[in-house]
Design an enzyme around this catalytic site. Structure first.
Site, PDB file in Angstrom:
ATOM      1  N   ASP A 214      45.308  30.011  35.680  1.00 24.08           N
ATOM      2  CA  ASP A 214      44.079  30.455  34.734  1.00 24.08           C
ATOM      3  C   ASP A 214      44.736  31.149  33.456  1.00 24.08           C
ATOM      4  O   ASP A 214      46.280  30.540  33.593  1.00 24.08           O
ATOM      5  CB  ASP A 214      43.087  31.923  35.081  1.00 24.08           C
ATOM      6  CG  ASP A 214      44.338  33.249  35.258  1.00 24.08           C
ATOM      7  OD1 ASP A 214      45.752  33.273  34.994  1.00 24.08           O
ATOM      8  OD2 ASP A 214      43.731  34.153  36.654  1.00 24.08           O
TER       9      ASP A 214
ATOM     10  N   ASN B  74      38.215  44.404  40.202  1.00 26.78           N
ATOM     11  CA  ASN B  74      37.482  43.971  40.961  1.00 26.78           C
ATOM     12  C   ASN B  74      37.048  43.228  41.968  1.00 26.78           C
ATOM     13  O   ASN B  74      36.919  43.146  42.217  1.00 26.78           O
ATOM     14  CB  ASN B  74      36.810  43.628  39.805  1.00 26.78           C
ATOM     15  CG  ASN B  74      36.872  42.334  39.234  1.00 26.78           C
ATOM     16  OD1 ASN B  74      37.521  42.240  39.885  1.00 26.78           O
ATOM     17  ND2 ASN B  74      35.939  42.371  38.334  1.00 26.78           N
TER      18      ASN B  74
HETATM   19  C1  GLP Z   1      44.976  39.055  35.389  1.00 29.90           C
HETATM   20  C2  GLP Z   1      45.147  38.212  35.569  1.00 29.90           C
HETATM   21  C3  GLP Z   1      45.063  37.703  37.077  1.00 29.90           C
HETATM   22  C4  GLP Z   1      45.771  38.616  37.981  1.00 29.90           C
HETATM   23  C5  GLP Z   1      45.338  39.947  38.140  1.00 29.90           C
HETATM   24  C6  GLP Z   1      45.397  41.421  37.473  1.00 29.90           C
HETATM   25  O1  GLP Z   1      43.480  39.832  34.950  1.00 29.90           O
HETATM   26  N1  GLP Z   1      44.388  36.854  35.482  1.00 29.90           N
HETATM   27  O2  GLP Z   1      45.956  36.049  37.419  1.00 29.90           O
HETATM   28  O3  GLP Z   1      46.573  38.148  39.228  1.00 29.90           O
HETATM   29  O4  GLP Z   1      44.317  40.056  36.462  1.00 29.90           O
HETATM   30  O5  GLP Z   1      46.097  41.629  37.344  1.00 29.90           O
HETATM   31  P1  GLP Z   1      48.101  42.914  37.193  1.00 29.90           P
HETATM   32  O6  GLP Z   1      48.734  42.213  38.136  1.00 29.90           O
HETATM   33  O7  GLP Z   1      48.214  42.763  35.741  1.00 29.90           O
HETATM   34  O8  GLP Z   1      47.212  43.938  37.537  1.00 29.90           O
END
Ligand code: GLP
Length: 240
Positions: free
Chosen positions: A67, A136
């Site tokens: 993403d 979420n």
């Molecule tokens: C973010 C990213 C995701 C990621 C998720 C968890 O928003 N866009 O690709 O897997 O949320 O993030 P984190 O590892 O910082 O908790």
């Protein structure tokens, strides 16, 4: 889904990085789907260390970011392009032309999303997809309500995601939209790792593992994947 629980996040990182390096050792032009976020920091750190120690060749490996935010200035420190350069690409002998990120500054973003899908197809699809999970239940940035057949597209970010990622923007505004691979895109990967560490993820991990497939918890779609491992530390696993 196969569930693997390790004592520590460091052990999770060790397991995941050795799996990736093994994959690349046996398939020089492996296609990796690459998540970003805090969970991935330790994994890429360990991956780079092991790859350098073992002299693993990444020159033919292809990387596709899951993403990217829309609306950031070019070279923004908050972009996932920057993240992957800093944490992964610039430490190993990746070829720049083999690293891909959704083209969020294109004049025709919808076409750019379709092109992203075509490039993935043209290299034979994703061999190993790495995923974190949002509070979420989002995977990539497929927020609650995302369709199981969804493809790479523009999405609106939920307030949960924007507030969870706010700390990373250090006072700058978190974008309202992004481009993400779709759930359908992710489900076509040949192998998939959903990775979660830390107690803050324990509630959503419990909902994914114990719940039915439900578009309000997008990661539950992975239950239809034929080769998906859920890789957790004991803190993320504490409610399952
Ligand atoms: C973010 C990213 C995701 C990621 C998720 C968890 O928003 N866009 O690709 O897997 O949320 O993030 P984190 O590892 O910082 O908790």
């Amino acid at each position: 889904m196969e569930i693997k629980v390790f004592n520590t996040a460091a052990e999770v990182a060790e397991f995941v990085s050795s799996q990736i390096n093994n994959k690349v050792s046996t398939k020089k032009d492996a296609v990796l789907g690459l998540a970003t976020g805090r969970t991935m920091d330790a994994i890429y750190h360990r991956l780079v260390k092991e790859a350098l120690q073992k002299n693993i060749d990444y020159s033919q490996v292809r990387g596709f970011a899951v993403d990217e935010y829309i609306g950031l200035v070019k070279d923004s420190a908050h972009s996932y392009e920057k993240y992957l350069n800093l944490h992964l690409y610039e430490h190993l002998n990746f070829n720049k032309e083999n690293t891909h990120i959704p083209a969020t500054r294109s004049d025709d973003i919808d076409q750019a999303c379709a092109d992203y899908e075509s490039i993935i197809q043209s290299v034979g699809g994703i061999d190993l997809q790495l995923l974190g999970i949002g509070l979420n239940g989002h995977i990539g940035l497929n927020e609650p309500g995302s369709c199981i057949e969804s493809r790479t597209r523009v999405v609106a970010l939920s307030s949960t995601t924007r507030s969870s990622n706010k700390v990373l923007f250090r006072g700058d505004n978190v974008p309202l939209t992004a481009v993400t691979m779709g759930i359908g895109t992710i489900l076509e990967s040949k192998e998939c790792f959903l990775i979660a560490t830390g107690e803050t993820k324990s509630d959503i991990v419990q909902k994914v593992i114990n719940g039915d497939i439900n578009s309000q918890v997008p990661a539950t779609a992975l239950k239809t994947h034929t080769n998906c491992k859920v890789i957790l530390d004991k803190h993320a696993a504490k409610l399952i």
